[in-house]
Motif scaffolding. Sequence first.
Motif, short mmCIF file in Angstrom:
data_model
loop_
_atom_site.label_atom_id
_atom_site.label_comp_id
_atom_site.label_asym_id
_atom_site.label_seq_id
_atom_site.Cartn_x
_atom_site.Cartn_y
_atom_site.Cartn_z
N VAL A 1 -2.71 -7.49 -6.45
CA VAL A 1 -2.46 -6.99 -5.09
C VAL A 1 -2.67 -5.49 -5.09
O VAL A 1 -2.49 -4.82 -6.12
CB VAL A 1 -1.04 -7.35 -4.60
CG1 VAL A 1 -0.87 -8.85 -4.44
CG2 VAL A 1 0.02 -6.81 -5.56
N ARG A 2 -3.04 -4.95 -3.95
CA ARG A 2 -3.34 -3.52 -3.85
C ARG A 2 -2.16 -2.77 -3.25
O ARG A 2 -1.63 -3.14 -2.19
CB ARG A 2 -4.60 -3.33 -3.01
CG ARG A 2 -5.08 -1.88 -2.92
CD ARG A 2 -6.58 -1.83 -2.77
NE ARG A 2 -7.26 -2.31 -3.96
CZ ARG A 2 -8.58 -2.34 -4.11
NH1 ARG A 2 -9.36 -1.91 -3.12
NH2 ARG A 2 -9.13 -2.78 -5.22
N ILE A 3 -1.77 -1.71 -3.92
CA ILE A 3 -0.67 -0.85 -3.48
C ILE A 3 -1.26 0.48 -3.03
O ILE A 3 -2.00 1.12 -3.77
CB ILE A 3 0.35 -0.62 -4.61
CG1 ILE A 3 0.85 -1.95 -5.17
CG2 ILE A 3 1.51 0.23 -4.11
CD1 ILE A 3 1.57 -2.81 -4.18
N LYS A 4 -0.92 0.90 -1.82
CA LYS A 4 -1.44 2.15 -1.26
C LYS A 4 -0.33 3.19 -1.23
O LYS A 4 0.78 2.94 -0.78
CB LYS A 4 -1.97 1.92 0.16
CG LYS A 4 -2.66 3.14 0.76
CD LYS A 4 -3.26 2.81 2.11
CE LYS A 4 -3.96 4.03 2.71
NZ LYS A 4 -5.09 4.50 1.89
N GLY A 5 -0.66 4.39 -1.72
CA GLY A 5 0.27 5.50 -1.68
C GLY A 5 1.47 5.35 -2.59
O GLY A 5 2.45 6.10 -2.46
N GLY A 6 1.44 4.39 -3.51
CA GLY A 6 2.55 4.21 -4.44
C GLY A 6 3.79 3.61 -3.83
O GLY A 6 4.87 3.67 -4.43
N ARG A 7 3.68 3.02 -2.64
CA ARG A 7 4.84 2.43 -1.97
C ARG A 7 4.52 1.01 -1.50
O ARG A 7 3.38 0.69 -1.14
CB ARG A 7 5.27 3.26 -0.76
CG ARG A 7 5.71 4.68 -1.09
CD ARG A 7 6.32 5.36 0.12
NE ARG A 7 7.59 4.76 0.50
CZ ARG A 7 8.77 5.09 -0.05
NH1 ARG A 7 8.82 6.00 -1.00
NH2 ARG A 7 9.88 4.50 0.35
N VAL A 8 5.55 0.17 -1.51
CA VAL A 8 5.45 -1.19 -0.97
C VAL A 8 6.33 -1.26 0.27
O VAL A 8 7.52 -0.92 0.21
CB VAL A 8 5.91 -2.24 -2.01
CG1 VAL A 8 5.95 -3.63 -1.38
CG2 VAL A 8 5.01 -2.22 -3.23
N GLN A 9 5.76 -1.68 1.36
CA GLN A 9 6.51 -1.77 2.62
C GLN A 9 6.17 -3.10 3.29
O GLN A 9 5.00 -3.41 3.53
CB GLN A 9 6.15 -0.62 3.56
CG GLN A 9 6.97 -0.59 4.85
CD GLN A 9 6.67 0.62 5.69
OE1 GLN A 9 5.55 1.16 5.66
NE2 GLN A 9 7.64 1.09 6.45
#
Length: 340
Positions: free
Chosen positions: A227-235
Amino acid sequence: MSEPTEWLIYRGIGEPHDGLPQLPPPPPWRDFSGGRGAPVDGDDSADRRLGIPGRIAEEHRPGAEELEMINAALYLRRPLLVTGDPGAGKSTLAHSVARELEFGKVLRWPIVSRSTLLDGLYHYDAIARLQDVQIASHAATNGGSEADSTQNVGSYIRLGPLGTALLPSDRPRVLLIDELDKSDIDLPNDLLNVLEEGEFAIPELERIVDRLPDGEADVLDHDGNKVRIKGGRVQCRAFPFVVLTSNGERDFPAPLMRRCIHLELDRPDHKRLASFVKAHLGEEAARSSEDLITRFLERSRSELLATDQLLNAIYLTHAAAPAGRDRLAELLIQRLDRPR
């Protein structure tokens, strides 16, 4: 009538023998799918807990209060705290909701005394990354090319069940946080912010986000998918249906309680126990075991017993040991609160 010893596979005779073919198929709740392909719904644990698909729905429907609290948690996007005695069906509830609403495989986080919030969110394998960097550096000194360890840092991160449940998606996942009362004193409070905000940071990615392509990194989720995580955060986008279970062994802090919908499950009555037996073992097993169900209910008024003990006893006495069934059932259904 057959002899009580005829069903024994291990006989204690000290001589090898080919008795394994006599072993019947496992109980439905101990039948695993490894190597046979995934079940239709992709979650063999649901079949083990719920019984033959469709049969439990035909035999038993939750009570009005149970239905109302489950739907309240769904409407309000709040965790559902389910308390009750062992074997009351607390964790089964999560699988039932996931199957009926087609939420996919249940994400399960079994809690122990050492569990921390980070265990549920993600795991970063710093040792493996260091070893790979050293191997790459050694290869570079011998004429090879040194890989950029920043680019593949996501290869060393795997999301836990809670972290996976919070991934952005249009349909919520079901997260079972099982036996929260087994945790240390800090975990219930540590969960508050994540369950309230529906997001968390991965510092190992945040620190290098400006060096990642488009600020994104691929990591593994709890199911083993990239899965791809953007900006180092999961929301999260759709808040997961979170079921926290407790055997009532401790009280939880008020801040956690006010963020949850609380459902107390009563001990199952005769009708509900019979429905469990029918769902897992069929009509004939339930009909021939009415006396065991009755005795189980009588004992449960003064002893702590679990429903799976009854299912084990009915399966074994119905399928393997018709002679001496009462004695064997007594051996299998022993009180859980007996003095040690």
